[in-house]
Scaffold this motif. Structure first.
Motif, PDB file in Angstrom:
ATOM      1  N   GLY A 217       0.681  -1.275  -0.224  1.00 46.16           N
ATOM      2  CA  GLY A 217      -0.426   0.622  -0.237  1.00 46.16           C
ATOM      3  C   GLY A 217       0.875   1.313  -0.367  1.00 46.16           C
ATOM      4  O   GLY A 217       0.182   2.390  -0.900  1.00 46.16           O
ATOM      5  N   ALA A 218       1.658   1.502   0.727  1.00 45.04           N
ATOM      6  CA  ALA A 218       2.853   2.333   0.551  1.00 45.04           C
ATOM      7  C   ALA A 218       3.837   2.637  -0.679  1.00 45.04           C
ATOM      8  O   ALA A 218       3.516   3.478  -0.856  1.00 45.04           O
ATOM      9  N   ARG A 219       3.790   1.325  -0.865  1.00 38.40           N
ATOM     10  CA  ARG A 219       4.668   1.786  -2.581  1.00 38.40           C
ATOM     11  C   ARG A 219       3.428   2.367  -3.530  1.00 38.40           C
ATOM     12  O   ARG A 219       3.822   2.808  -4.038  1.00 38.40           O
ATOM     13  N   LEU A 220       2.463   1.970  -3.327  1.00 38.22           N
ATOM     14  CA  LEU A 220       1.805   2.054  -4.215  1.00 38.22           C
ATOM     15  C   LEU A 220       0.788   3.139  -4.317  1.00 38.22           C
ATOM     16  O   LEU A 220       0.121   4.441  -5.163  1.00 38.22           O
ATOM     17  N   GLY A 221       1.498   4.106  -2.683  1.00 41.85           N
ATOM     18  CA  GLY A 221       1.081   5.701  -2.512  1.00 41.85           C
ATOM     19  C   GLY A 221      -0.012   6.207  -1.877  1.00 41.85           C
ATOM     20  O   GLY A 221      -0.083   7.360  -1.237  1.00 41.85           O
ATOM     21  N   LEU A 222      -0.582   5.209  -1.385  1.00 39.03           N
ATOM     22  CA  LEU A 222      -0.925   5.568   0.759  1.00 39.03           C
ATOM     23  C   LEU A 222       0.351   5.772   2.059  1.00 39.03           C
ATOM     24  O   LEU A 222       1.394   5.942   1.568  1.00 39.03           O
ATOM     25  N   HIS A 244     -13.458 -17.631  11.181  1.00 37.52           N
ATOM     26  CA  HIS A 244     -14.409 -18.406  10.466  1.00 37.52           C
ATOM     27  C   HIS A 244     -14.099 -17.926   9.398  1.00 37.52           C
ATOM     28  O   HIS A 244     -15.283 -18.668   8.711  1.00 37.52           O
ATOM     29  N   GLY A 245     -13.465 -18.552   8.558  1.00 39.25           N
ATOM     30  CA  GLY A 245     -13.010 -18.801   7.034  1.00 39.25           C
ATOM     31  C   GLY A 245     -12.410 -20.153   7.089  1.00 39.25           C
ATOM     32  O   GLY A 245     -12.516 -20.115   5.189  1.00 39.25           O
ATOM     33  N   GLY A 246     -12.619 -20.618   7.479  1.00 38.77           N
ATOM     34  CA  GLY A 246     -11.557 -22.176   7.447  1.00 38.77           C
ATOM     35  C   GLY A 246      -9.792 -21.972   7.283  1.00 38.77           C
ATOM     36  O   GLY A 246      -9.425 -22.945   7.308  1.00 38.77           O
ATOM     37  N   GLY A 247     -10.013 -20.543   8.071  1.00 40.31           N
ATOM     38  CA  GLY A 247      -8.386 -20.515   8.426  1.00 40.31           C
ATOM     39  C   GLY A 247      -6.771 -20.314   7.201  1.00 40.31           C
ATOM     40  O   GLY A 247      -5.998 -20.222   8.120  1.00 40.31           O
ATOM     41  N   SER A 248      -7.502 -19.967   6.535  1.00 39.94           N
ATOM     42  CA  SER A 248      -6.723 -19.400   5.614  1.00 39.94           C
ATOM     43  C   SER A 248      -7.455 -18.756   4.457  1.00 39.94           C
ATOM     44  O   SER A 248      -8.448 -18.459   4.403  1.00 39.94           O
ATOM     45  N   GLY A 249      -6.583 -17.652   4.192  1.00 41.15           N
ATOM     46  CA  GLY A 249      -7.083 -16.994   2.305  1.00 41.15           C
ATOM     47  C   GLY A 249      -6.007 -16.467   1.605  1.00 41.15           C
ATOM     48  O   GLY A 249      -4.629 -16.756   1.810  1.00 41.15           O
ATOM     49  N   VAL A 250      -6.639 -15.606   0.750  1.00 43.38           N
ATOM     50  CA  VAL A 250      -5.363 -15.541  -0.234  1.00 43.38           C
ATOM     51  C   VAL A 250      -5.516 -13.420  -0.467  1.00 43.38           C
ATOM     52  O   VAL A 250      -7.030 -13.095  -0.130  1.00 43.38           O
ATOM     53  N   LEU A 251      -4.505 -12.891   0.373  1.00 46.94           N
ATOM     54  CA  LEU A 251      -4.440 -11.252   0.091  1.00 46.94           C
ATOM     55  C   LEU A 251      -4.194 -10.708  -1.388  1.00 46.94           C
ATOM     56  O   LEU A 251      -3.230 -11.222  -1.923  1.00 46.94           O
ATOM     57  N   ARG A 252      -4.849  -9.291  -2.090  1.00 46.29           N
ATOM     58  CA  ARG A 252      -4.502  -9.006  -2.885  1.00 46.29           C
ATOM     59  C   ARG A 252      -4.302  -8.055  -3.235  1.00 46.29           C
ATOM     60  O   ARG A 252      -4.986  -7.178  -2.136  1.00 46.29           O
ATOM     61  N   VAL A 253      -3.172  -7.053  -3.652  1.00 44.78           N
ATOM     62  CA  VAL A 253      -3.234  -5.587  -3.207  1.00 44.78           C
ATOM     63  C   VAL A 253      -2.720  -5.125  -4.716  1.00 44.78           C
ATOM     64  O   VAL A 253      -2.231  -6.006  -5.811  1.00 44.78           O
ATOM     65  N   TRP A 254      -3.538  -4.047  -5.409  1.00 45.67           N
ATOM     66  CA  TRP A 254      -3.014  -3.867  -6.410  1.00 45.67           C
ATOM     67  C   TRP A 254      -3.665  -1.726  -6.627  1.00 45.67           C
ATOM     68  O   TRP A 254      -4.271  -1.847  -5.810  1.00 45.67           O
ATOM     69  N   THR A 255      -3.572  -0.690  -7.596  1.00 46.65           N
ATOM     70  CA  THR A 255      -3.422   0.382  -7.977  1.00 46.65           C
ATOM     71  C   THR A 255      -5.078  -0.171  -8.851  1.00 46.65           C
ATOM     72  O   THR A 255      -4.698  -1.021  -9.972  1.00 46.65           O
ATOM     73  N   GLU A 256      -5.988   0.496  -9.012  1.00 45.88           N
ATOM     74  CA  GLU A 256      -7.098   0.980 -10.065  1.00 45.88           C
ATOM     75  C   GLU A 256      -7.616   2.109  -9.849  1.00 45.88           C
ATOM     76  O   GLU A 256      -8.216   3.018  -8.822  1.00 45.88           O
ATOM     77  N   GLY A 257      -7.528   3.079 -10.987  1.00 46.82           N
ATOM     78  CA  GLY A 257      -7.892   4.572 -10.640  1.00 46.82           C
ATOM     79  C   GLY A 257      -6.479   5.399 -10.016  1.00 46.82           C
ATOM     80  O   GLY A 257      -4.945   5.165  -9.609  1.00 46.82           O
ATOM     81  N   GLY A 258      -7.664   6.201  -8.700  1.00 46.55           N
ATOM     82  CA  GLY A 258      -7.032   6.836  -7.950  1.00 46.55           C
ATOM     83  C   GLY A 258      -6.720   6.328  -5.889  1.00 46.55           C
ATOM     84  O   GLY A 258      -6.717   6.507  -5.741  1.00 46.55           O
ATOM     85  N   TYR A 259      -7.073   5.142  -6.705  1.00 40.91           N
ATOM     86  CA  TYR A 259      -7.467   4.170  -5.109  1.00 40.91           C
ATOM     87  C   TYR A 259      -6.114   3.030  -5.124  1.00 40.91           C
ATOM     88  O   TYR A 259      -5.468   2.655  -6.218  1.00 40.91           O
ATOM     89  N   VAL A 260      -5.907   2.312  -4.005  1.00 40.15           N
ATOM     90  CA  VAL A 260      -4.979   1.304  -3.637  1.00 40.15           C
ATOM     91  C   VAL A 260      -6.658  -0.179  -3.785  1.00 40.15           C
ATOM     92  O   VAL A 260      -6.848   0.953  -2.160  1.00 40.15           O
ATOM     93  N   VAL A 261      -6.420  -0.976  -3.965  1.00 37.15           N
ATOM     94  CA  VAL A 261      -7.449  -1.787  -3.318  1.00 37.15           C
ATOM     95  C   VAL A 261      -7.172  -2.611  -3.002  1.00 37.15           C
ATOM     96  O   VAL A 261      -5.509  -3.371  -2.677  1.00 37.15           O
TER      97      VAL A 261
END
Length: 317
Positions: A217-222, A244-261
């Motif tokens: 997030g910091a690298r992308l401008g926040l 609550h979600g089965g003990g694991s998950g997947v995280l993704r981070v990217w930019t979209e327009g003027g946002y970090v998503v």
């Protein structure tokens, strides 16, 4: 409103939720200003949460009476539609004495809302009915028929039990009222993720997942508060996945327009469409994660599916 029509989808329910269709400033003020004045005359607490330009119209038309009204710019208070029920509507209603009717004008959909935001907006309008069922409240929702697309106006008939047609001050029942169908219809799969940092996590890598999200997030401008908000949101969502979600998950981070998503996906099944959109009692332990995310993010979209749940959050750069 001078002569409300009996509401055919729950006449015994004290909650009233009409949509107001208006074509210009005159039609807008012809209903909203009497609505506010009648509430004040009846001793009802009144709030107005509409986009800034319309807020100024109502404030100016009310004159000194505006000092007795809670005024909020919906472009700020309701930028994330998921924040409106807990942070605007229920925050105001719950602060009043029990049993006292409240009046609120809420305009969450305006020209300029993006296609990305709209599904969360229309789900919000549908979920108001469940969030306020049994409450003594009237929430009037204006729709600009000159500026909004036809499908938005059609959805308004499905999310409001009564409507006030353009040029009228009288409510009429909506034969298209089906809020549950709207919630399900807009529970649509989120668009594919573009090139993004991807990190699979479990209970042993929660702290690393949060560190990865904040670093990207910091690298992308926040910076500053926005980066802190991202850090808090990712901490809540990744913890929810593990607990609550089965003990694991997947995280993704990217930019979209003027946002970090940021997105967190797991195998948990979120069955309550109001999760994260209702206030949590102070004495309740837990259950605040998604609510907190809605309160701090600029937009939150949730997809509930048979194979899992995806929560996607936008933060302004």
């Amino acid at each position: 409103m001078t002569a409300p029509v009996a509401e055919p989808f729950g006449a015994l329910d004290p909650f009233v939720h009409p949509a107001l269709f208006y074509r210009d400033e005159a039609e807008y003020l012809d209903v909203t200003v009497p609505f506010v004045r009648e509430g004040l005359a009846a001793g009802e607490p009144v709030a107005v949460a509409v986009p800034g330009k319309n807020l100024a119209l109502i404030r100016d038309a009310l004159g000194e009476a505006a000092e007795s009204v809670r005024l909020l710019d919906m472009r700020e208070a309701g930028r994330n539609p998921g924040r409106i029920i807990p942070g605007v509507l229920r925050a105001f209603a719950d602060a009043q004495p029990p049993g006292r009717r409240v009046r609120i004008i809420g305009e969450p959909i305006w020209a300029g809302r993006s296609d990305t935001e709209y599904p969360a907006c229309v789900q919000h309008e549908a979920l108001i009915n469940a969030a306020f069922r049994g409450r003594t409240a009237t929430i009037l929702c204006p729709y600009d028929v000159e500026q909004l697309p036809e499908h938005v106006l059609a959805d308004a008939y499905a999310t409001h039990p009564t409507v006030i047609p353009s040029g009228s001050r009288l409510e009429q029942g909506s034969d298209a009222y089906a809020p549950g169908d709207v919630v399900d219809r807009y529970n649509e799969a989120l668009p594919p993720v573009p090139d993004a940092l991807t990190f699979a996590f479990d209970s042993g890598s929660l702290s690393q997942a949060r560190h990865v999200a904040v670093g990207e997030g910091a690298r992308l401008g926040l910076t500053g508060v926005k980066l802190d908000d991202l850090a808090l949101a990712m901490a809540e969502l990744t913890t929810n996945s593990v607990v609550h979600g089965g003990g694991s998950g997947v995280l993704r981070v990217w930019t979209e327009g003027g946002y970090v998503v940021c997105e967190v996906r797991d195998e948990g099944r979120l069955t309550d469409p109001l999760a994260g959109r209702r206030p949590v009692p102070r004495d309740q332990r837990g259950g605040r994660g998604l609510l907190l995310v809605n309160l701090i993010a600029d937009l939150v979209r949730v997809h509930r599916g048979d194979s899992g749940t995806t929560v996607r959050c936008w933060f302004t750069r």
